[in-house]
Design a protein around this motif. Structure first.
Motif, short mmCIF file in Angstrom:
data_model
loop_
_atom_site.label_atom_id
_atom_site.label_comp_id
_atom_site.label_asym_id
_atom_site.label_seq_id
_atom_site.Cartn_x
_atom_site.Cartn_y
_atom_site.Cartn_z
N ARG A 1 4.06 21.15 -21.96
CA ARG A 1 5.42 21.09 -22.52
C ARG A 1 6.18 19.85 -22.06
NH1 ARG A 1 5.94 26.93 -21.02
NH2 ARG A 1 4.94 28.00 -22.74
N LEU A 2 5.87 19.39 -20.87
CA LEU A 2 6.51 18.16 -20.39
C LEU A 2 5.85 16.98 -21.08
CD1 LEU A 2 6.81 18.81 -16.55
CD2 LEU A 2 8.66 18.75 -18.21
N PRO A 3 6.63 15.94 -21.42
CA PRO A 3 6.06 14.79 -22.13
C PRO A 3 5.08 14.01 -21.25
CG PRO A 3 8.33 14.36 -21.50
CD PRO A 3 8.07 15.79 -21.17
N LYS A 4 4.14 13.32 -21.90
CA LYS A 4 3.12 12.55 -21.18
C LYS A 4 3.73 11.39 -20.38
CE LYS A 4 -0.75 13.42 -24.28
NZ LYS A 4 -1.74 12.82 -25.16
N TRP A 5 4.82 10.83 -20.88
CA TRP A 5 5.40 9.66 -20.22
C TRP A 5 5.98 9.98 -18.85
CZ3 TRP A 5 10.42 10.39 -19.01
CH2 TRP A 5 11.18 11.26 -19.80
N ILE A 6 6.10 11.26 -18.50
CA ILE A 6 6.67 11.62 -17.20
C ILE A 6 5.76 11.16 -16.04
CG2 ILE A 6 5.67 13.94 -16.96
CD1 ILE A 6 8.47 14.82 -15.99
N VAL A 7 4.46 11.04 -16.30
CA VAL A 7 3.52 10.63 -15.23
C VAL A 7 3.75 9.15 -14.86
CG1 VAL A 7 1.10 10.39 -14.58
CG2 VAL A 7 1.86 12.40 -15.86
N PRO A 8 3.65 8.20 -15.80
CA PRO A 8 3.87 6.80 -15.39
C PRO A 8 5.32 6.52 -15.01
CG PRO A 8 3.49 6.93 -17.75
CD PRO A 8 3.22 8.29 -17.19
N ALA A 9 6.26 7.22 -15.65
CA ALA A 9 7.68 7.01 -15.31
C ALA A 9 7.95 7.47 -13.87
CB ALA A 9 8.58 7.74 -16.29
N GLY A 10 7.42 8.62 -13.51
CA GLY A 10 7.60 9.11 -12.14
C GLY A 10 6.98 8.17 -11.12
N ALA A 11 5.77 7.66 -11.43
CA ALA A 11 5.11 6.72 -10.52
C ALA A 11 5.93 5.45 -10.36
CB ALA A 11 3.71 6.40 -11.04
N GLY A 12 6.40 4.91 -11.46
CA GLY A 12 7.19 3.68 -11.41
C GLY A 12 8.50 3.85 -10.67
N ILE A 13 9.18 4.96 -10.95
CA ILE A 13 10.46 5.21 -10.28
C ILE A 13 10.25 5.40 -8.78
CG2 ILE A 13 12.31 6.91 -10.04
CD1 ILE A 13 12.18 7.24 -13.12
N PHE B 1 0.82 -1.21 0.00
CA PHE B 1 0.00 0.00 0.00
C PHE B 1 0.86 1.26 0.00
CE2 PHE B 1 -3.59 -2.55 2.02
CZ PHE B 1 -4.28 -2.64 0.82
N ALA B 2 1.93 1.26 0.78
CA ALA B 2 2.81 2.43 0.84
C ALA B 2 3.46 2.69 -0.51
CB ALA B 2 3.87 2.24 1.92
N ALA B 3 3.87 1.63 -1.21
CA ALA B 3 4.47 1.80 -2.54
C ALA B 3 3.43 2.35 -3.52
CB ALA B 3 5.03 0.48 -3.04
N LEU B 4 2.21 1.85 -3.45
CA LEU B 4 1.16 2.34 -4.33
C LEU B 4 0.84 3.81 -4.05
CD1 LEU B 4 -1.29 -0.70 -4.44
CD2 LEU B 4 0.17 0.15 -6.29
N ILE B 5 0.76 4.18 -2.79
CA ILE B 5 0.50 5.57 -2.42
C ILE B 5 1.64 6.45 -2.91
CG2 ILE B 5 0.25 7.16 -0.47
CD1 ILE B 5 -2.21 5.40 -0.96
N SER B 6 2.86 5.98 -2.79
CA SER B 6 4.02 6.73 -3.29
C SER B 6 3.89 6.95 -4.80
CB SER B 6 5.30 5.96 -2.97
OG SER B 6 6.39 6.49 -3.67
N GLY B 7 3.53 5.91 -5.51
CA GLY B 7 3.38 6.03 -6.96
C GLY B 7 2.27 6.99 -7.34
N ILE B 8 1.14 6.92 -6.64
CA ILE B 8 0.02 7.81 -6.93
C ILE B 8 0.40 9.26 -6.62
CG2 ILE B 8 -2.31 8.44 -6.16
CD1 ILE B 8 -2.80 5.38 -5.81
#
Length: 174
Positions: free
Chosen positions: A29-41, A6-13
């Motif tokens: 201006r920022l690319p769309k992939w920054i959202v899922p990439a940031g969540a995954g990282i 749960f903590a990892a999921l909350i961090s990603g969200i």
């Protein structure tokens, strides 16, 4: 383990929300992939932090008289970073405050050994050490008892090294 998921999921969200806000503030201006990439990282970073900080977090909660006498450091292909710095997954500690001696056997000490493993319930077992002969006996099982004179009956004694950390920590007189 469920808490960490749960903590990892909350961090990603949370990081995905921040990335979405940054995209909105930059007017796309920022690319769309920054959202899922940031969540995954962020989820990966949380998982790594959680694994590497587990040992320090758990040893910080041990009683003051507890001494860590063994730790297992492991590597895994699923955690390639663990080849650079191994992760502690299990350890054992001796609780010196529980040391008991009998006047008839001054070289014997009975003490609690705490067994800790990641994602498992901690266990406490009674162990007897013969400080002079460098032996250990696990005092688990119904066939083991203590006689009137203080001797341990039914225990299987195992030879240990003279410099065994559990033996040294247990035999240390306070």
């Amino acid at each position: 383990m469920l808490f960490e998921l749960f903590a990892a999921l909350i961090s990603g969200i949370a990081v995905a929300g921040i990335a979405m806000s940054l995209r909105w503030m930059s007017r796309g201006r920022l690319p769309k992939w920054i959202v899922p990439a940031g969540a995954g990282i962020s989820m990966l970073a949380f998982a790594i932090w959680s694994e590497y900080s587990w040992f320090d977090r758990v040893t910080g909660t041990l009683p003051n008289n507890a001494v860590v006498v063994w730790k297992n450091e492991s590597h895994s292909p699923l955690r390639p970073w663990s080849y650079l710095s191994p992760v502690v997954t299990r350890f054992s500690a001796v609780d010196q405050a529980t040391a008991q001696r009998h006047e008839n056997f001054p070289d014997h000490v009975m003490i609690d050994v705490m067994l800790m493993a990641r994602w498992e319930q901690p266990a406490r077992i009674k162990v007897a050490f013969d400080c002079e002969r460098h032996q250990r006996a696990d005092l688990v099982g119904s066939s083991i008892s203590i006689a009137q004179d203080g001797s341990i009956v039914g225990a299987k004694w195992i030879d240990v090294a003279e410099d065994d950390p559990a033996l040294v920590a247990s035999c240390k007189r306070s």
